[in-house]
Design a protein around this motif. Structure first.
Motif, mmCIF file in Angstrom:
data_model
loop_
_atom_site.group_PDB
_atom_site.id
_atom_site.type_symbol
_atom_site.label_atom_id
_atom_site.label_comp_id
_atom_site.label_asym_id
_atom_site.label_seq_id
_atom_site.Cartn_x
_atom_site.Cartn_y
_atom_site.Cartn_z
ATOM 1 N N GLY A 131 15.694 -10.758 -1.727
ATOM 2 C CA GLY A 131 14.419 -11.288 -1.261
ATOM 3 C C GLY A 131 13.358 -10.211 -1.365
ATOM 4 O O GLY A 131 13.553 -9.171 -1.997
ATOM 5 N N GLN A 132 12.241 -10.448 -0.730
ATOM 6 C CA GLN A 132 11.116 -9.524 -0.829
ATOM 7 C C GLN A 132 10.138 -9.840 0.296
ATOM 8 O O GLN A 132 9.980 -10.999 0.690
ATOM 9 C CB GLN A 132 10.443 -9.713 -2.187
ATOM 10 N N GLU A 133 9.506 -8.796 0.824
ATOM 11 C CA GLU A 133 8.431 -8.963 1.804
ATOM 12 C C GLU A 133 7.120 -8.649 1.096
ATOM 13 O O GLU A 133 6.775 -7.486 0.893
ATOM 14 C CB GLU A 133 8.648 -8.047 3.006
ATOM 15 N N ASN A 134 6.401 -9.694 0.715
ATOM 16 C CA ASN A 134 5.216 -9.546 -0.115
ATOM 17 C C ASN A 134 3.954 -9.438 0.724
ATOM 18 O O ASN A 134 3.643 -10.347 1.496
ATOM 19 C CB ASN A 134 5.075 -10.763 -1.041
ATOM 20 N N ARG A 135 3.219 -8.348 0.579
ATOM 21 C CA ARG A 135 1.897 -8.266 1.199
ATOM 22 C C ARG A 135 0.970 -9.246 0.497
ATOM 23 O O ARG A 135 0.994 -9.356 -0.730
ATOM 24 C CB ARG A 135 1.360 -6.836 1.094
ATOM 25 N N ILE A 136 0.181 -9.949 1.272
ATOM 26 C CA ILE A 136 -0.710 -10.948 0.698
ATOM 27 C C ILE A 136 -1.753 -10.280 -0.194
ATOM 28 O O ILE A 136 -2.386 -9.285 0.179
ATOM 29 C CB ILE A 136 -1.379 -11.798 1.794
ATOM 30 N N THR A 137 -1.883 -10.821 -1.393
ATOM 31 C CA THR A 137 -2.931 -10.414 -2.331
ATOM 32 C C THR A 137 -3.391 -11.663 -3.071
ATOM 33 O O THR A 137 -2.693 -12.680 -3.099
ATOM 34 C CB THR A 137 -2.423 -9.396 -3.378
ATOM 35 N N GLY A 138 -4.542 -11.558 -3.679
ATOM 36 C CA GLY A 138 -5.045 -12.677 -4.454
ATOM 37 C C GLY A 138 -4.221 -12.972 -5.687
ATOM 38 O O GLY A 138 -4.355 -14.040 -6.288
ATOM 39 N N GLY A 190 0.796 -1.216 0.000
ATOM 40 C CA GLY A 190 0.000 0.000 0.000
ATOM 41 C C GLY A 190 0.827 1.264 0.000
ATOM 42 O O GLY A 190 0.322 2.343 -0.343
ATOM 43 N N ALA A 191 2.084 1.139 0.381
ATOM 44 C CA ALA A 191 2.983 2.288 0.380
ATOM 45 C C ALA A 191 4.140 2.112 -0.585
ATOM 46 O O ALA A 191 4.632 3.085 -1.161
ATOM 47 C CB ALA A 191 3.515 2.538 1.790
ATOM 48 N N TYR A 192 4.588 0.861 -0.766
ATOM 49 C CA TYR A 192 5.760 0.596 -1.598
ATOM 50 C C TYR A 192 5.498 -0.574 -2.536
ATOM 51 O O TYR A 192 4.915 -1.585 -2.142
ATOM 52 C CB TYR A 192 6.979 0.267 -0.721
ATOM 53 N N ASP A 193 5.943 -0.414 -3.765
ATOM 54 C CA ASP A 193 5.981 -1.494 -4.741
ATOM 55 C C ASP A 193 7.423 -1.636 -5.209
ATOM 56 O O ASP A 193 8.020 -0.679 -5.703
ATOM 57 C CB ASP A 193 5.089 -1.188 -5.950
ATOM 58 N N ASN A 194 7.976 -2.829 -5.040
ATOM 59 C CA ASN A 194 9.345 -3.093 -5.468
ATOM 60 C C ASN A 194 9.372 -4.358 -6.307
ATOM 61 O O ASN A 194 9.550 -5.454 -5.775
ATOM 62 C CB ASN A 194 10.264 -3.228 -4.254
ATOM 63 N N PRO A 195 9.161 -4.227 -7.620
ATOM 64 C CA PRO A 195 9.126 -5.407 -8.490
ATOM 65 C C PRO A 195 10.389 -6.247 -8.370
ATOM 66 O O PRO A 195 11.493 -5.724 -8.170
ATOM 67 C CB PRO A 195 8.996 -4.794 -9.887
ATOM 68 N N GLY A 196 10.205 -7.543 -8.492
ATOM 69 C CA GLY A 196 11.296 -8.475 -8.248
ATOM 70 C C GLY A 196 12.517 -8.261 -9.107
ATOM 71 O O GLY A 196 13.648 -8.490 -8.660
ATOM 72 N N ASP A 197 12.333 -7.811 -10.357
ATOM 73 C CA ASP A 197 13.489 -7.682 -11.238
ATOM 74 C C ASP A 197 14.367 -6.478 -10.901
ATOM 75 O O ASP A 197 15.474 -6.347 -11.427
ATOM 76 C CB ASP A 197 13.052 -7.616 -12.703
ATOM 77 N N THR A 198 13.900 -5.588 -10.032
ATOM 78 C CA THR A 198 14.704 -4.421 -9.644
ATOM 79 C C THR A 198 15.590 -4.700 -8.433
ATOM 80 O O THR A 198 16.544 -3.948 -8.190
ATOM 81 C CB THR A 198 13.798 -3.220 -9.318
ATOM 82 N N ILE A 199 15.299 -5.755 -7.690
ATOM 83 C CA ILE A 199 15.963 -5.971 -6.404
ATOM 84 C C ILE A 199 17.376 -6.543 -6.542
ATOM 85 O O ILE A 199 18.308 -6.038 -5.897
ATOM 86 C CB ILE A 199 15.070 -6.849 -5.499
#
Length: 254
Positions: A78-85, A46-55
């Motif tokens: 790695g990544q901390e993914n907020r749960i979404t459908g 809701g505040a940050y989007d960090n697509p996997g290919d940028t990390i």
């Protein structure tokens, strides 16, 4: 030690804003006895989007600066993914990524809800070869009030990662009590710092392990450390069967 959860990448979420602040964190990790970090920037919270290919590119940059600064720490992606459908779809597309190119995926819940689709999502993830790891469940009000909802997810194959400060008296009392409840009921699989900075949200993994050792003994600490290493290396872990919470005494709310 290996810390599976930290925010050390500069300028992309609520962790360090500059590379200099990232180096302060790296030095603090080394001082705490940590040799390997998995960088887990927020994604879709809701505040940050960090697509996997940028990390991975930013991880490579941070590692180069760490090496030039003569700090004995290695950072993994790695990544901390907020749960979404859409989480499984994002994993398949590479927008969401597991820990260090493994099968293990950090899943973050809001502070209040556990979506009704969670069990099905976790089942579908496991069918596709992923293992969901629920990060800091001690912050979720639904889990606090109904710990057997967490038990059912663990019984279905999910793992949990509790924040180290729950064992250093820095967390709220209810979170500390809940963390110990999970430990007592075979529902705690990993401990990590979720470090963001050197002052307010620091690396305190060694202190947490020392406290847990005083309560549970060396065997529990070796188990948790071994789990962290196995996940970082994409190996199987062998958790004990979880125990349903039966006594209605925890916090007086279930």
């Amino acid at each position: 030690m290996i810390d599976l959860h930290c925010h050390i990448l500069p300028g992309i979420d609520d962790g360090p804003k500059t590379i200099e602040e990232s180096m302060e964190l790296a030095r603090a990790a080394e001082a705490d006895g940590i040799h390997t970090l998995i960088a887990t920037p927020h994604h879709r919270n809701g505040a940050y989007d960090n697509p996997g290919d940028t990390i991975p590119h930013l991880v490579d940059y941070v590692n180069r600066v760490i090496k030039n600064s003569q700090i004995d720490v290695t950072v993994l992606p790695g990544q901390e993914n907020r749960i979404t459908g859409e989480l499984l779809e994002e994993l398949q597309q590479g927008t969401a990524i597991p820990l260090n190119h493994s099968r293990y995926v950090f899943v973050e819940f809001s502070s209040v809800q556990v979506p009704q689709y969670t069990s099905r999502l976790f089942f579908d993830m496991q069918v596709e070869g992923y293992v969901p790891i629920i990060v800091h469940p001690e912050r979720n009000q639904t889990f606090l009030e109904h710990p057997n909802k967490l038990y059912e997810l663990i019984k279905g194959g999910a793992l949990t990662q509790v924040t180290a400060h729950c064992f250093t008296k820095k967390a709220p009392k209810k979170a500390r009590q809940f963390a110990e409840l999970l430990l007592d009921h075979q529902m705690l699989h990993l401990v990590a710092t979720d470090a963001h900075d050197v002052k307010n949200r620091p690396f305190d993994l060694s202190k947490a392990y020392r406290f847990m050792e005083s309560k549970q003994g060396e065997e529990e600490i070796f188990y948790l450390m071994d789990n962290a290493q196995r996940i970082a290396e994409n190996e199987d872990i062998y958790p004990e069967p979880p125990e349903r919470v039966k006594k209605k005494k925890f916090l007086g709310i279930f």
